[in-house]
Design a protein around this motif. Structure first.
Motif, PDB file in Angstrom:
ATOM      1  N   VAL A 223      21.860 -71.944  34.755  1.00  0.00           N
ATOM      2  CA  VAL A 223      22.069 -73.113  34.221  1.00  0.00           C
ATOM      3  C   VAL A 223      23.610 -73.765  34.480  1.00  0.00           C
ATOM      4  O   VAL A 223      24.222 -72.903  34.477  1.00  0.00           O
ATOM      5  CB  VAL A 223      21.897 -73.201  32.633  1.00  0.00           C
ATOM      6  N   ARG A 224      23.672 -74.962  34.553  1.00  0.00           N
ATOM      7  CA  ARG A 224      24.955 -75.374  34.926  1.00  0.00           C
ATOM      8  C   ARG A 224      25.401 -76.556  33.686  1.00  0.00           C
ATOM      9  O   ARG A 224      24.472 -77.251  33.409  1.00  0.00           O
ATOM     10  CB  ARG A 224      25.006 -76.280  36.278  1.00  0.00           C
TER      11      ARG A 224
ATOM     12  N   GLY B   7      32.419 -63.404  28.846  1.00  0.00           N
ATOM     13  CA  GLY B   7      31.476 -64.001  27.917  1.00  0.00           C
ATOM     14  C   GLY B   7      30.411 -63.068  27.233  1.00  0.00           C
ATOM     15  O   GLY B   7      30.227 -63.083  26.074  1.00  0.00           O
TER      16      GLY B   7
ATOM     17  N   PHE C  87      33.253 -54.071  27.165  1.00  0.00           N
ATOM     18  CA  PHE C  87      33.197 -53.603  25.913  1.00  0.00           C
ATOM     19  C   PHE C  87      31.972 -54.574  25.136  1.00  0.00           C
ATOM     20  O   PHE C  87      32.389 -55.288  24.290  1.00  0.00           O
ATOM     21  CB  PHE C  87      34.516 -53.486  25.148  1.00  0.00           C
TER      22      PHE C  87
ATOM     23  N   ALA D 239      35.464 -50.772  32.432  1.00  0.00           N
ATOM     24  CA  ALA D 239      34.659 -50.773  31.217  1.00  0.00           C
ATOM     25  C   ALA D 239      34.338 -52.313  30.833  1.00  0.00           C
ATOM     26  O   ALA D 239      35.185 -52.982  30.903  1.00  0.00           O
ATOM     27  CB  ALA D 239      34.975 -49.950  30.107  1.00  0.00           C
TER      28      ALA D 239
ATOM     29  N   LEU E  31      25.707 -69.486  28.301  1.00  0.00           N
ATOM     30  CA  LEU E  31      25.314 -70.363  29.579  1.00  0.00           C
ATOM     31  C   LEU E  31      25.753 -69.704  30.974  1.00  0.00           C
ATOM     32  O   LEU E  31      27.036 -69.782  31.014  1.00  0.00           O
ATOM     33  CB  LEU E  31      25.559 -71.818  29.286  1.00  0.00           C
ATOM     34  N   GLU E  32      24.949 -69.083  31.904  1.00  0.00           N
ATOM     35  CA  GLU E  32      25.438 -68.498  33.077  1.00  0.00           C
ATOM     36  C   GLU E  32      24.738 -69.448  34.297  1.00  0.00           C
ATOM     37  O   GLU E  32      23.517 -69.431  34.306  1.00  0.00           O
ATOM     38  CB  GLU E  32      25.075 -67.004  33.046  1.00  0.00           C
ATOM     39  N   ALA E  33      25.732 -69.415  35.152  1.00  0.00           N
ATOM     40  CA  ALA E  33      25.045 -70.156  36.499  1.00  0.00           C
ATOM     41  C   ALA E  33      24.200 -69.322  37.228  1.00  0.00           C
ATOM     42  O   ALA E  33      23.612 -69.988  37.660  1.00  0.00           O
ATOM     43  CB  ALA E  33      26.254 -70.939  37.025  1.00  0.00           C
TER      44      ALA E  33
ATOM     45  N   MET F 154      41.060 -57.994  38.677  1.00  0.00           N
ATOM     46  CA  MET F 154      41.743 -58.255  37.442  1.00  0.00           C
ATOM     47  C   MET F 154      41.652 -57.540  36.128  1.00  0.00           C
ATOM     48  O   MET F 154      41.108 -57.702  35.274  1.00  0.00           O
ATOM     49  CB  MET F 154      41.590 -59.644  36.944  1.00  0.00           C
TER      50      MET F 154
ATOM     51  N   VAL G 121      30.243 -70.507  27.600  1.00  0.00           N
ATOM     52  CA  VAL G 121      30.078 -70.849  28.824  1.00  0.00           C
ATOM     53  C   VAL G 121      30.575 -69.814  30.268  1.00  0.00           C
ATOM     54  O   VAL G 121      31.578 -69.531  29.988  1.00  0.00           O
ATOM     55  CB  VAL G 121      30.556 -72.308  29.369  1.00  0.00           C
TER      56      VAL G 121
ATOM     57  N   GLY H 128      28.633 -65.931  31.761  1.00  0.00           N
ATOM     58  CA  GLY H 128      27.934 -64.584  31.215  1.00  0.00           C
ATOM     59  C   GLY H 128      28.405 -63.543  31.896  1.00  0.00           C
ATOM     60  O   GLY H 128      27.831 -62.425  32.356  1.00  0.00           O
ATOM     61  N   GLY H 129      30.024 -63.568  32.357  1.00  0.00           N
ATOM     62  CA  GLY H 129      30.566 -62.374  32.833  1.00  0.00           C
ATOM     63  C   GLY H 129      31.056 -61.359  31.704  1.00  0.00           C
ATOM     64  O   GLY H 129      30.665 -61.421  30.716  1.00  0.00           O
TER      65      GLY H 129
ATOM     66  N   ILE I  38      36.646 -75.750  33.938  1.00  0.00           N
ATOM     67  CA  ILE I  38      35.544 -76.477  34.756  1.00  0.00           C
ATOM     68  C   ILE I  38      35.669 -77.818  34.227  1.00  0.00           C
ATOM     69  O   ILE I  38      35.932 -78.502  33.154  1.00  0.00           O
ATOM     70  CB  ILE I  38      34.236 -75.884  34.743  1.00  0.00           C
TER      71      ILE I  38
ATOM     72  N   ALA J 142      34.494 -69.510  29.722  1.00  0.00           N
ATOM     73  CA  ALA J 142      34.658 -68.174  29.918  1.00  0.00           C
ATOM     74  C   ALA J 142      34.073 -67.949  31.735  1.00  0.00           C
ATOM     75  O   ALA J 142      33.582 -67.135  31.879  1.00  0.00           O
ATOM     76  CB  ALA J 142      34.008 -66.889  29.188  1.00  0.00           C
ATOM     77  N   VAL J 143      34.825 -68.611  32.410  1.00  0.00           N
ATOM     78  CA  VAL J 143      34.275 -68.800  33.740  1.00  0.00           C
ATOM     79  C   VAL J 143      35.204 -68.055  34.748  1.00  0.00           C
ATOM     80  O   VAL J 143      35.152 -68.619  35.992  1.00  0.00           O
ATOM     81  CB  VAL J 143      33.829 -70.250  34.205  1.00  0.00           C
ATOM     82  N   GLY J 144      36.116 -67.007  34.460  1.00  0.00           N
ATOM     83  CA  GLY J 144      37.064 -66.641  35.270  1.00  0.00           C
ATOM     84  C   GLY J 144      38.397 -66.958  35.039  1.00  0.00           C
ATOM     85  O   GLY J 144      38.674 -67.617  34.246  1.00  0.00           O
TER      86      GLY J 144
HETATM   87  P1  NAD Z   1      33.931 -63.289  35.319  1.00  0.00           P
HETATM   88  O1  NAD Z   1      34.247 -63.415  36.755  1.00  0.00           O
HETATM   89  O2  NAD Z   1      33.626 -62.020  34.761  1.00  0.00           O
HETATM   90  O3  NAD Z   1      32.664 -64.079  35.041  1.00  0.00           O
HETATM   91  C1  NAD Z   1      32.581 -65.389  34.799  1.00  0.00           C
HETATM   92  C2  NAD Z   1      31.251 -65.930  34.804  1.00  0.00           C
HETATM   93  O4  NAD Z   1      31.282 -67.427  34.647  1.00  0.00           O
HETATM   94  C3  NAD Z   1      30.549 -65.641  35.964  1.00  0.00           C
HETATM   95  O5  NAD Z   1      29.234 -65.115  35.874  1.00  0.00           O
HETATM   96  C4  NAD Z   1      30.188 -67.016  36.775  1.00  0.00           C
HETATM   97  O6  NAD Z   1      28.950 -67.086  37.351  1.00  0.00           O
HETATM   98  C5  NAD Z   1      30.095 -67.803  35.515  1.00  0.00           C
HETATM   99  N1  NAD Z   1      30.492 -69.228  35.866  1.00  0.00           N
HETATM  100  C6  NAD Z   1      31.424 -69.765  36.574  1.00  0.00           C
HETATM  101  N2  NAD Z   1      31.278 -70.955  36.326  1.00  0.00           N
HETATM  102  C7  NAD Z   1      30.237 -71.478  35.577  1.00  0.00           C
HETATM  103  C8  NAD Z   1      29.771 -72.640  35.167  1.00  0.00           C
HETATM  104  N3  NAD Z   1      30.188 -73.931  35.470  1.00  0.00           N
HETATM  105  N4  NAD Z   1      28.610 -72.541  34.146  1.00  0.00           N
HETATM  106  C9  NAD Z   1      28.028 -71.327  33.957  1.00  0.00           C
HETATM  107  N5  NAD Z   1      28.578 -70.399  34.266  1.00  0.00           N
HETATM  108  C10 NAD Z   1      29.649 -70.174  35.108  1.00  0.00           C
HETATM  109  O7  NAD Z   1      35.388 -63.861  34.550  1.00  0.00           O
HETATM  110  P2  NAD Z   1      35.721 -63.669  32.953  1.00  0.00           P
HETATM  111  O8  NAD Z   1      34.548 -63.206  32.279  1.00  0.00           O
HETATM  112  O9  NAD Z   1      36.070 -64.988  32.611  1.00  0.00           O
HETATM  113  O10 NAD Z   1      36.755 -62.489  33.241  1.00  0.00           O
HETATM  114  C11 NAD Z   1      38.069 -62.894  33.933  1.00  0.00           C
HETATM  115  C12 NAD Z   1      38.555 -61.601  34.480  1.00  0.00           C
HETATM  116  O11 NAD Z   1      39.067 -60.759  33.496  1.00  0.00           O
HETATM  117  C13 NAD Z   1      37.504 -60.709  35.008  1.00  0.00           C
HETATM  118  O12 NAD Z   1      37.937 -60.455  36.510  1.00  0.00           O
HETATM  119  C14 NAD Z   1      37.366 -59.733  34.499  1.00  0.00           C
HETATM  120  O13 NAD Z   1      37.074 -58.543  35.125  1.00  0.00           O
HETATM  121  C15 NAD Z   1      38.509 -59.486  33.647  1.00  0.00           C
HETATM  122  N6  NAD Z   1      38.399 -58.853  32.548  1.00  0.00           N
HETATM  123  C16 NAD Z   1      38.085 -57.548  32.254  1.00  0.00           C
HETATM  124  C17 NAD Z   1      37.612 -57.025  30.931  1.00  0.00           C
HETATM  125  C18 NAD Z   1      37.466 -55.327  30.876  1.00  0.00           C
HETATM  126  O14 NAD Z   1      37.885 -54.524  31.770  1.00  0.00           O
HETATM  127  N7  NAD Z   1      36.792 -55.026  29.780  1.00  0.00           N
HETATM  128  C19 NAD Z   1      37.528 -57.779  29.839  1.00  0.00           C
HETATM  129  C20 NAD Z   1      37.817 -59.102  30.123  1.00  0.00           C
HETATM  130  C21 NAD Z   1      38.205 -59.596  31.197  1.00  0.00           C
END
Ligand code: NAD
Length: 467
Positions: free
Chosen positions: A233-234, A183, A345, A343, A200-202, A312, A177, A179-180, A148, A263-265
């Motif tokens: 928060v951003r 994160g 973890f 799942a 920090l989760e948006a 993914m 950064v 909370g997916g 980002i 950790a934003v995707g």
């Molecule tokens: P994610 O999409 O799960 O989470 C990213 C988070 O970042 C979201 O909640 C989003 O709102 C937040 N975000 C985005 N921009 C932001 C910003 N500027 N400030 C604050 N927050 C912000 O992505 P991930 O956690 O990076 O995972 C990536 C991919 O890998 C996903 O598709 C996930 O399903 C996959 N993955 C799966 C597993 C598993 O199956 N156990 C484990 C790791 C990753």
């Protein structure tokens, strides 16, 4: 060189396609620019599960006294944890190489570029080029962490979710950064290791795509263990110095820390690989478009894994890879995404399959819910893991299991039973009449199924008044 199939990318999509091709006696070439195993083995599922296990050991030692174990915890050695992870990864990567060799797959190291619907140009690390011709091509180039603006990744103070597994000194203050999924997994592990973690989760909650009750439970447990969760928060920017990083939030607040993980995707690897030049269509989000046979807009060219962006997940890539390889060899297979378990973890773990309650409500589907709390599971209590619950959803009329959300110990293992139940079009009634081993965590599925009928044995229900 001419093959039946050439595969670009050696992750759980590409390498599985390769092995299956070999099993079916096809002549297969696999092109990989880095190490076999892709994100899953080298930078994702496996490193994180190795770290997860280290976190579990820390918690076991720290909580040992209640279990009768007298041991002094002297601290966490992140370098040793990373070394063990490297061993596990090395062993699995070696295993994949052997399986590919054993199945007669030629592995070429280099950058593969699709130069025609039946040809991949491979540039080896020494610059030499090889043209690999094949009747079919499978694209499995995967994805990489998104970044980002304002958070310049330097691999040292500010790291991606690919790089975090190589940190050898434990940050005392870690900002995550996002909370997916990643994160939250990192927050659990690094807080167990001893870092002070801020997430920090948006959006307005962590794990925003999960059932609300699930994300609430995970949030509660993480906070109880000392993780600070800041939602809504951003990040505006970050200043990196020798002493650490200062992350600034929109609104003016500064957060000093030692390290930041972004950790934003993830974004797909579709640039520089010749896809579009060869006529492979991408969708509006940049993913490779495929039909249900995993074939792209170019006949004979298939795509699997993160690059098609369905979900993914390594196991989805693997499933897609099998469909693509069979079709590339003239069979007729279709990809079915109707029942995909996954799942997360953390501790407690999260697992889910099929519908979520919110979706059923929105779609107006009649449904029943069966719930059961891990606090009433004998096995969960013995394990010292009373947190969590299962929510089992079934159709209000047909009775078929439509999905489940589980948060609790071993959730990742028990979700398989519900997945099979869904594939078999089973109902909670079928589960209820199936004997489950006692005491096991799988009994929560039995109890939730009973609860669908108001008959959970280990749950106080409403008693009908006798006339
Ligand atoms: P994610 O999409 O799960 O989470 C990213 C988070 O970042 C979201 O909640 C989003 O709102 C937040 N975000 C985005 N921009 C932001 C910003 N500027 N400030 C604050 N927050 C912000 O992505 P991930 O956690 O990076 O995972 C990536 C991919 O890998 C996903 O598709 C996930 O399903 C996959 N993955 C799966 C597993 C598993 O199956 N156990 C484990 C790791 C990753």
């Amino acid at each position: 060189m001419t093959y039946d199939v050439v595969i670009v990318g050696g992750g759980p999509g590409g390498y599985v396609a390769g092995i299956r091709g070999g099993q079916l006696d096809a002549k297969v070439c696999l092109v990989e620019r880095e190490v076999l195993g892709g994100t899953c083995l080298n930078r994702g599922c496996i490193p994180s599960k190795s770290f997860f296990e280290s976190a579990h050991r820390v918690m076991s030692v720290r909580d040992g006294e209640a279990f009768g174990v007298r041991a002094r915890y002297e601290g966490f050695d992140l370098a040793a944890c990373v070394a063990r992870k490297d061993q596990v990864v090395g062993s699995l990567v070696g295993g994949v190489r052997k399986l590919l060799e054993g199945n007669g797959v030629d592995v070429l190291t280099g950058d593969g570029v699709l130069v025609a619907p039946d040809a991949v140009q491979v540039t080896a690390p020494d610059g030499s080029k090889t043209l690999v011709k094949a009747r079919s091509v499978i694209l499995a180039t995967g994805s990489r962490p998104s970044e980002i603006p304002g958070l310049p990744v330097d691999g040292r103070r500010i790291v991606t979710t690919d790089q975090v597994w190589g940190l050898t000194d434990l940050p005392s203050r870690l900002v995550i950064v996002g909370g997916g999924v990643i994160g939250c997994e990192l927050a659990h592990m690094f807080s167990a290791f001893g870092s002070r973690v801020v997430v920090l989760e948006a959006l307005d909650r962590i794990l925003a795509t999960e059932d609300r009750d699930v994300s609430r439970t995970v949030a509660k447990v993480l906070e109880a263990r000392g993780v600070t969760l800041r939602t809504g928060v951003r990040v505006a920017g970050a200043e990196t110095g020798e002493a650490g990083v200062v992350v600034s939030l929109e609104g003016g607040e500064d957060l000093p820390c030692d390290r930041v993980v972004v950790a934003v995707g993830r974004r797909v690897n579709t640039e520089g690989v010749g896809f579009e030049e060869a006529g492979v269509a991408l969708d509006a989000r940049g993913f490779v478009q495929v039909n249900d046979e995993m074939e792209t807009s170019v006949p004979g060219v298939y795509a699997v894994g993160d690059v098609v962006g369905q979900q993914m997940l390594a196991h989805v890539a693997t499933s897609e890879a099998l469909v693509a390889m069979h079709n590339a060899l003239g069979k007729k297979y279709w990809m079915d995404y109707s029942v995909v378990p996954y799942a997360i973890f953390t501790a407690p773990e999260v697992a889910s399959v099929g519908a979520k309650e919110k979706d059923l409500k929105e779609q107006g589907v009649p449904y029943k819910v069966g719930r059961f709390s891990f606090a009433a599971s004998g096995k969960a209590l013995c394990m010292g893991a009373p947190e969590g619950f299962i929510k089992l959803l079934s159709h209000g009329e047909t009775g078929r299991v439509l999905g489940a959300s589980v948060v609790g110990v071993s959730a990742s293992d028990i979700i398989g039973e519900i997945t099979v139940a869904m594939r078999m079009e089973a109902s909670p009634g079928d589960i209820v009449t199936t004997i489950h081993v006692h005491p096991t965590i799988s009994e929560v599925i039995l109890e939730a199924s009973e609860d669908t009928m108001g008959l959970s044995i280990h749950k106080m229900g409403r008693r009908k008044k006798r006339g």
